[in-house]
Write a protein that holds these residues in place. Structure first.
Motif, mmCIF file in Angstrom:
data_model
loop_
_atom_site.group_PDB
_atom_site.id
_atom_site.type_symbol
_atom_site.label_atom_id
_atom_site.label_comp_id
_atom_site.label_asym_id
_atom_site.label_seq_id
_atom_site.Cartn_x
_atom_site.Cartn_y
_atom_site.Cartn_z
ATOM 1 N N ALA A 1 0.946 -1.046 -0.039
ATOM 2 C CA ALA A 1 0.019 -0.022 0.126
ATOM 3 C C ALA A 1 0.787 1.217 -0.045
ATOM 4 O O ALA A 1 1.903 1.071 0.473
ATOM 5 C CB ALA A 1 -0.860 -0.097 1.101
ATOM 6 N N LEU A 2 0.052 2.332 -0.610
ATOM 7 C CA LEU A 2 0.878 3.677 -0.516
ATOM 8 C C LEU A 2 0.125 4.928 0.241
ATOM 9 O O LEU A 2 -1.033 4.759 0.320
ATOM 10 C CB LEU A 2 1.006 4.101 -1.898
ATOM 11 C CG LEU A 2 1.755 3.251 -2.928
ATOM 12 C CD1 LEU A 2 1.428 3.729 -4.421
ATOM 13 C CD2 LEU A 2 3.187 2.803 -2.577
ATOM 14 N N TYR A 3 1.040 5.538 0.831
ATOM 15 C CA TYR A 3 0.692 6.825 1.432
ATOM 16 C C TYR A 3 0.516 7.838 0.330
ATOM 17 O O TYR A 3 1.497 7.797 -0.533
ATOM 18 C CB TYR A 3 1.151 7.414 2.574
ATOM 19 C CG TYR A 3 1.260 6.385 3.656
ATOM 20 C CD1 TYR A 3 0.071 6.432 4.608
ATOM 21 C CD2 TYR A 3 2.420 5.875 4.314
ATOM 22 C CE1 TYR A 3 -0.136 5.622 5.552
ATOM 23 C CE2 TYR A 3 2.068 5.153 5.503
ATOM 24 C CZ TYR A 3 1.110 5.026 6.160
ATOM 25 O OH TYR A 3 1.156 4.292 7.425
ATOM 26 N N ARG A 4 -0.321 8.936 0.239
ATOM 27 C CA ARG A 4 -0.267 9.819 -0.544
ATOM 28 C C ARG A 4 -0.602 11.240 -0.001
ATOM 29 O O ARG A 4 -1.464 11.178 0.911
ATOM 30 C CB ARG A 4 -1.627 9.920 -1.562
ATOM 31 C CG ARG A 4 -1.558 10.659 -2.776
ATOM 32 C CD ARG A 4 -2.708 10.594 -3.516
ATOM 33 N NE ARG A 4 -2.748 11.354 -4.917
ATOM 34 C CZ ARG A 4 -3.784 11.930 -5.347
ATOM 35 N NH1 ARG A 4 -4.895 11.395 -5.202
ATOM 36 N NH2 ARG A 4 -3.573 12.733 -6.527
ATOM 37 N N THR A 5 0.377 12.124 -0.156
ATOM 38 C CA THR A 5 0.487 13.468 0.448
ATOM 39 C C THR A 5 -0.423 14.498 -0.315
ATOM 40 O O THR A 5 -1.183 13.984 -1.236
ATOM 41 C CB THR A 5 1.929 13.964 0.299
ATOM 42 O OG1 THR A 5 1.968 14.467 -1.256
ATOM 43 C CG2 THR A 5 2.867 13.282 0.810
ATOM 44 N N GLU A 6 -1.000 15.685 0.174
ATOM 45 C CA GLU A 6 -1.784 16.641 -0.300
ATOM 46 C C GLU A 6 -1.291 16.884 -1.733
ATOM 47 O O GLU A 6 -2.056 17.458 -2.571
ATOM 48 C CB GLU A 6 -1.904 17.933 0.528
ATOM 49 C CG GLU A 6 -2.412 17.462 1.936
ATOM 50 C CD GLU A 6 -2.622 18.684 2.832
ATOM 51 O OE1 GLU A 6 -2.377 19.824 2.243
ATOM 52 O OE2 GLU A 6 -3.398 18.399 3.934
ATOM 53 N N VAL B 1 4.098 10.231 -3.192
ATOM 54 C CA VAL B 1 3.549 8.980 -2.415
ATOM 55 C C VAL B 1 4.960 8.517 -1.689
ATOM 56 O O VAL B 1 6.101 8.779 -1.945
ATOM 57 C CB VAL B 1 3.210 7.643 -3.545
ATOM 58 C CG1 VAL B 1 1.937 8.239 -4.465
ATOM 59 C CG2 VAL B 1 4.190 7.505 -4.496
ATOM 60 N N GLN B 2 4.422 7.431 -0.577
ATOM 61 C CA GLN B 2 5.303 6.937 0.076
ATOM 62 C C GLN B 2 4.889 5.378 0.390
ATOM 63 O O GLN B 2 3.822 5.456 1.054
ATOM 64 C CB GLN B 2 5.609 7.900 1.377
ATOM 65 C CG GLN B 2 6.661 7.082 2.358
ATOM 66 C CD GLN B 2 6.570 7.746 3.549
ATOM 67 O OE1 GLN B 2 6.374 9.144 3.627
ATOM 68 N NE2 GLN B 2 7.360 7.199 4.693
ATOM 69 N N VAL C 1 3.913 2.241 2.377
ATOM 70 C CA VAL C 1 3.727 2.008 3.721
ATOM 71 C C VAL C 1 4.794 1.120 4.344
ATOM 72 O O VAL C 1 5.215 1.170 5.462
ATOM 73 C CB VAL C 1 2.250 1.406 3.879
ATOM 74 C CG1 VAL C 1 2.013 0.767 5.397
ATOM 75 C CG2 VAL C 1 1.081 2.398 3.517
ATOM 76 N N ASP C 2 5.036 0.293 3.465
ATOM 77 C CA ASP C 2 6.175 -0.845 4.030
ATOM 78 C C ASP C 2 7.290 -0.833 2.915
ATOM 79 O O ASP C 2 7.171 -1.688 1.971
ATOM 80 C CB ASP C 2 5.620 -2.076 4.368
ATOM 81 C CG ASP C 2 6.591 -3.226 4.527
ATOM 82 O OD1 ASP C 2 7.639 -2.898 4.940
ATOM 83 O OD2 ASP C 2 6.466 -4.688 4.529
#
Length: 231
Positions: A145-150, A154-155, A157-158
């Motif tokens: 999975a990915l984090y998404r900034t405003e 992206v970053q 998760v693992d």
């Protein structure tokens, strides 16, 4: 006594009157009531509600409404477990003795009677279990999975899982939000549903759909229509 409890309060915010809104020709919770009754897994099917109209609809589909749920258990912050415990305690006060109690959501139109029957059988046959609940596997590895900034960046998760092949990552599952079959004492003791003493009864992905938005509702209706055509 094997008891099914269907919580159905009247104050749904995101989809007003969701529990009795028409869903493919029936009030939404009518499908859950029918699945519970047709399963043959329960001696009683109760609806716990604070709403007179919902109570009337529930009774028209063959459910019992033995009480009107107290106001303090009918707000946005009351969890399902508290509602189930209230119903069990009410039953005990009436000299009833529920041993196995299933909480079935009123918004589970894709639920099939045979699933409830199998889940209850699993619970009754394994004394080590507190609960059997509906679950479904994630279609994509959550480890990637990915984090998404405003700003749209992206970053991971693992990060360590990104280069791995999907088949090398362990399968993961999520709560399907349809039913939770448990021992009455486990409910009363507030034992955790998601624990080593619970069995995940896997549902196919095409029979799982949260219904919290208008888009969710439409997708669930389309899936349900396909299900009806194939039955």
């Amino acid at each position: 006594m094997r008891l099914a409890i269907i919580p159905a309060r009247g104050g749904s915010k995101r989809i007003p009157r969701k529990n009795i809104k028409d869903f493919n020709g029936k009030p939404m919770m009518g499908w859950s009531i029918e699945a519970a009754l047709l399963s043959g897994a329960f001696d009683e099917v109760w609806v716990s509600t604070d709403d007179a109209e919902i109570a009337s609809v529930a009774q028209s589909f063959g459910a019992t409404v033995p009480f009107i749920r107290p106001v303090e258990l009918s707000d946005d912050h009351t969890g399902t477990s508290a509602v189930v415990r209230h119903a069990i305690n009410w039953a005990l006060q009436q000299q009833l003795n529920p041993e196995f109690v299933a909480c079935i959501y009123a918004t589970a139109p894709l639920l099939q009677p045979q699933m409830l029957k199998a889940a209850m059988t699993q619970l009754q046959n394994d004394p080590a279990l507190d609960y059997v609940f509906s679950g479904c596997r994630f279609s994509f590895p959550i480890q990637r999975a990915l984090y998404r900034t405003e700003l749209g960046r992206v970053q991971p998760v693992d990060p360590a899982s990104i280069p791995k092949r999907s088949q090398d990552l362990p399968e993961t599952f999520h709560d399907a939000g349809q039913f939770y079959c448990g021992r009455a004492q486990s409910w009363l003791d507030a034992k955790a549903v998601f624990s080593q003493h619970s069995y995940l009864y896997e549902l196919p992905q095409h029979l799982v759909q949260d219904i919290d938005t208008a888009d969710d509702w439409l997708r669930a209706e389309l899936l349900h229509q396909l299900l009806l055509k194939s039955s």
